[in-house]
Design a protein around this motif. Structure first.
Motif, PDB file in Angstrom:
ATOM      1  N   GLN A 243       0.819  -1.213   0.000  1.00 49.63           N
ATOM      2  CA  GLN A 243       0.000   0.000   0.000  1.00 49.63           C
ATOM      3  C   GLN A 243       0.855   1.266   0.000  1.00 49.63           C
ATOM      4  OE1 GLN A 243      -3.120  -0.015   3.049  1.00 49.63           O
ATOM      5  NE2 GLN A 243      -3.244  -2.241   2.876  1.00 49.63           N
ATOM      6  N   ALA A 244       2.090   1.132   0.480  1.00 48.41           N
ATOM      7  CA  ALA A 244       2.993   2.293   0.562  1.00 48.41           C
ATOM      8  C   ALA A 244       3.756   2.542  -0.733  1.00 48.41           C
ATOM      9  CB  ALA A 244       3.977   2.096   1.715  1.00 48.41           C
ATOM     10  N   ASP A 245       3.445   1.794  -1.773  1.00 51.22           N
ATOM     11  CA  ASP A 245       4.160   1.943  -3.038  1.00 51.22           C
ATOM     12  C   ASP A 245       4.114   3.398  -3.521  1.00 51.22           C
ATOM     13  OD1 ASP A 245       5.622   1.073  -5.231  1.00 51.22           O
ATOM     14  OD2 ASP A 245       3.824   0.661  -6.418  1.00 51.22           O
ATOM     15  N   LYS A 246       5.260   3.899  -3.894  1.00 52.26           N
ATOM     16  CA  LYS A 246       5.475   5.281  -4.369  1.00 52.26           C
ATOM     17  C   LYS A 246       5.393   6.312  -3.234  1.00 52.26           C
ATOM     18  CE  LYS A 246       5.763   4.113  -8.752  1.00 52.26           C
ATOM     19  NZ  LYS A 246       5.600   2.638  -8.573  1.00 52.26           N
ATOM     20  N   GLY A 247       5.056   5.826  -2.034  1.00 50.29           N
ATOM     21  CA  GLY A 247       4.933   6.745  -0.902  1.00 50.29           C
ATOM     22  C   GLY A 247       5.921   6.442   0.204  1.00 50.29           C
ATOM     23  N   ILE A 285       8.475  -2.932  -5.794  1.00 50.94           N
ATOM     24  CA  ILE A 285       7.890  -1.983  -4.842  1.00 50.94           C
ATOM     25  C   ILE A 285       8.849  -0.822  -4.631  1.00 50.94           C
ATOM     26  CG2 ILE A 285       8.786  -2.911  -2.672  1.00 50.94           C
ATOM     27  CD1 ILE A 285       5.131  -2.199  -3.135  1.00 50.94           C
ATOM     28  N   ASP A 286       8.311   0.359  -4.542  1.00 48.70           N
ATOM     29  CA  ASP A 286       9.145   1.561  -4.360  1.00 48.70           C
ATOM     30  C   ASP A 286       8.561   2.392  -3.222  1.00 48.70           C
ATOM     31  OD1 ASP A 286      10.779   3.822  -4.648  1.00 48.70           O
ATOM     32  OD2 ASP A 286       9.459   4.701  -6.161  1.00 48.70           O
ATOM     33  N   PHE A 287       9.244   2.407  -2.099  1.00 47.98           N
ATOM     34  CA  PHE A 287       8.766   3.201  -0.966  1.00 47.98           C
ATOM     35  C   PHE A 287       9.956   3.751  -0.189  1.00 47.98           C
ATOM     36  CE2 PHE A 287       9.223  -1.125   0.557  1.00 47.98           C
ATOM     37  CZ  PHE A 287       9.842  -0.981   1.794  1.00 47.98           C
ATOM     38  N   ARG A 288       9.676   4.797   0.549  1.00 49.22           N
ATOM     39  CA  ARG A 288      10.694   5.380   1.442  1.00 49.22           C
ATOM     40  C   ARG A 288      10.388   4.874   2.854  1.00 49.22           C
ATOM     41  NH1 ARG A 288      12.228  10.806   3.059  1.00 49.22           N
ATOM     42  NH2 ARG A 288      14.300  10.677   3.976  1.00 49.22           N
ATOM     43  N   LEU A 289      11.383   4.349   3.549  1.00 47.66           N
ATOM     44  CA  LEU A 289      11.172   3.772   4.865  1.00 47.66           C
ATOM     45  C   LEU A 289      11.601   4.737   5.965  1.00 47.66           C
ATOM     46  CD1 LEU A 289      10.326   1.271   6.534  1.00 47.66           C
ATOM     47  CD2 LEU A 289      12.729   0.559   6.473  1.00 47.66           C
TER      48      LEU A 289
END
Length: 469
Positions: A243-247, A285-289
């Motif tokens: 769900q956090a993809d791109k976010g 998947i691309d997200f910032r952790l």
């Protein structure tokens, strides 16, 4: 004699010409004998046009409105009054009577000064003062806006340094670990990192790692395919990471992650792809952790409850948020921010007594900003008056640096109370606490080591409901 008279006349003419004020000389009947040449500048009439005329006539013609000469004739004493010229200008006129040796009025000398320019300057000055006040208000509002950013008070040097670091790293995709005690505002900083990044238009997914049961953690975090387990949604479900993809994915209380989930999370961070539970396909998947913890992760690594390789993967940019006791300069602004918020929420207009602000500003706030926020809400809701004082409003639940004894059931007592009143406050506090924790007056009596009859009398005395729980 003639030469002396001529000399006096010359001196008088010189005085009349040199004076900044308009000077008018009249006889006892009000006939104008002499007038300064600047008469036209002040009254709009040439001096020659009024000499020889009666002050009565000039007043009717509103040349002198009103006539100070006539006022002196009437009162036989010095008179000062305000006049208006034909253009509406404001003039201050002073009339002085001159008596002969017999005490009979002989001459009236009047001095007139145009106050129009002075009045205009005064109005301009007052207008400028109003503008300055408005600018001060606007500047103060701008300062407050700068102090409060993303719902955080950034006033103390400690917080300014933390905020500057947050702004610098927000634009990057580097992993961030937010450190600090419970209640310091780690979640707010995580949201600020997201809002100040290029990912702000995409999802911000917050996960409290301590709130998800370990049996559900994998399916919640990684999602699952249809039929992955009994009771699974037939369409499958996206996990929180997906769900956090791109976010931004925010893992709060990351120290609570189960070890098996730590292993899978490490793989996701390394490969940037995810596999749902019960599925075989991988998805990029691309997200910032961003993670947060109030625990010592290094100690958890040493005792084997946190993976060392994951620790170093997370510990790219550590940001430590200071506790409230180390940034007390922020407390007043926080008090104001929360007070405004709860006044609006509960449709009230309450404010703090200055002494109350002093006490709250001196308190260490072990629960930090969260404790302060909750306490302000409690005061707004329970204070019996619009002014929040340090007496009944602070009767329990908080202690300050001025309170010598601190323990888990700390009580603040107003220093102005008598011994009898102070003992009553202590008794009331323990009765309130016991009434909340026990169902019957017999149970309250047992806990407080009092007779049941005494408990009933005391509850009635302090108007405490024994069925509070």
């Amino acid at each position: 004699m003639s030469e002396h008279y001529e000399s006096l006349m010359m001196e008088m003419e010189a005085i009349l010409d040199a004076s900044n004020d308009n000077i008018v000389i009249a006889d006892s009947d009000g006939i104008i004998l002499k007038a300064s040449k600047n008469c036209k500048e002040i009254y709009g009439y040439d001096s020659n046009s009024i000499i020889g005329k009666s002050a009565y006539e000039l007043e009717k013609q509103q040349v002198f409105s009103p006539s100070v000469t006539l006022a002196v004739i009437k009162k036989k004493k010095k008179v000062q009054l305000m006049q208006r010229n034909k253009d509406g200008g404001l003039i201050m006129a002073t009339g002085i009577p001159i008596f002969n040796k017999k005490g009979i009025l002989y001459r009236i000398v009047s001095f007139s000064h145009d106050l129009t320019e002075l009045k205009r300057l005064k109005e301009d000055y007052e207008h400028l003062q109003q503008q300055l006040k408005q600018y001060e208000v606007e500047i103060q509002q701008l300062k407050e806006k700068e102090i409060i950013r993303n719902g955080m008070v950034i006033k103390s040097k400690n917080m300014q340094h933390v905020w500057e670091l947050t702004e610098r790293v927000a634009a990057s995709d580097a992993n961030v670990v937010l450190l600090g005690e419970s209640g310091v505002g780690k979640t707010v900083f995580a949201r600020a990192l997201h809002q100040n990044s290029e990912r702000k238009a995409c999802p911000f997914i917050e996960v409290n790692c301590g709130a998800i049961p370990s049996s559900l953690f994998e399916s919640e975090m990684f999602g699952y395919e249809s039929g992955a387990f009994t009771g699974a949604n037939h369409r499958g479900r996206k996990g929180l990471i997906e769900q956090a993809d791109k976010g931004t994915l925010f893992l709060d209380e990351v120290g609570e992650l189960p070890l098996d989930i730590q292993t899978k999370l490490l793989k996701v961070l390394q490969e940037k792809q995810i596999t749902r539970l019960g599925g075989g396909k991988t998805k990029k998947i691309d997200f910032r952790l961003v993670v947060a913890t109030n625990q010592d992760l290094k100690a958890k690594v040493k005792n084997g409850t946190f993976r060392e390789d994951l620790f170093y993967r997370l510990y790219v940019i550590p940001i430590t948020i200071p506790p409230l006791r180390e940034r007390k300069e922020d407390i007043y602004s926080l008090l104001k921010m929360f007070l405004d918020r709860f006044n609006e929420q509960y449709y009230v207009q309450k404010s703090f007594n200055p002494k109350a602000i002093d006490y709250l500003s001196g308190y260490d706030w072990p629960g930090n900003v969260r404790e302060l926020e909750n306490f302000v809400e409690r005061l707004v809701v329970t204070s019996p008056t619009d002014i929040i004082h340090v007496n009944e409003d602070f009767s329990y639940g908080i202690h300050t640096s001025e309170t010598p004894v601190q323990h888990k059931n700390s009580i603040y007592l107003n220093q102005d109370l008598t011994l009898k009143e102070a003992l009553a406050e202590v008794e009331k506090h323990f009765l309130l606490k016991a009434a909340k924790e026990n169902k019957t007056t017999y149970d309250i009596a047992k806990e407080l080591e009092m007779s049941q009859a005494t408990v009933v009398r005391r509850l009635h005395k302090y108007q405490i409901n024994s069925k509070m729980n």
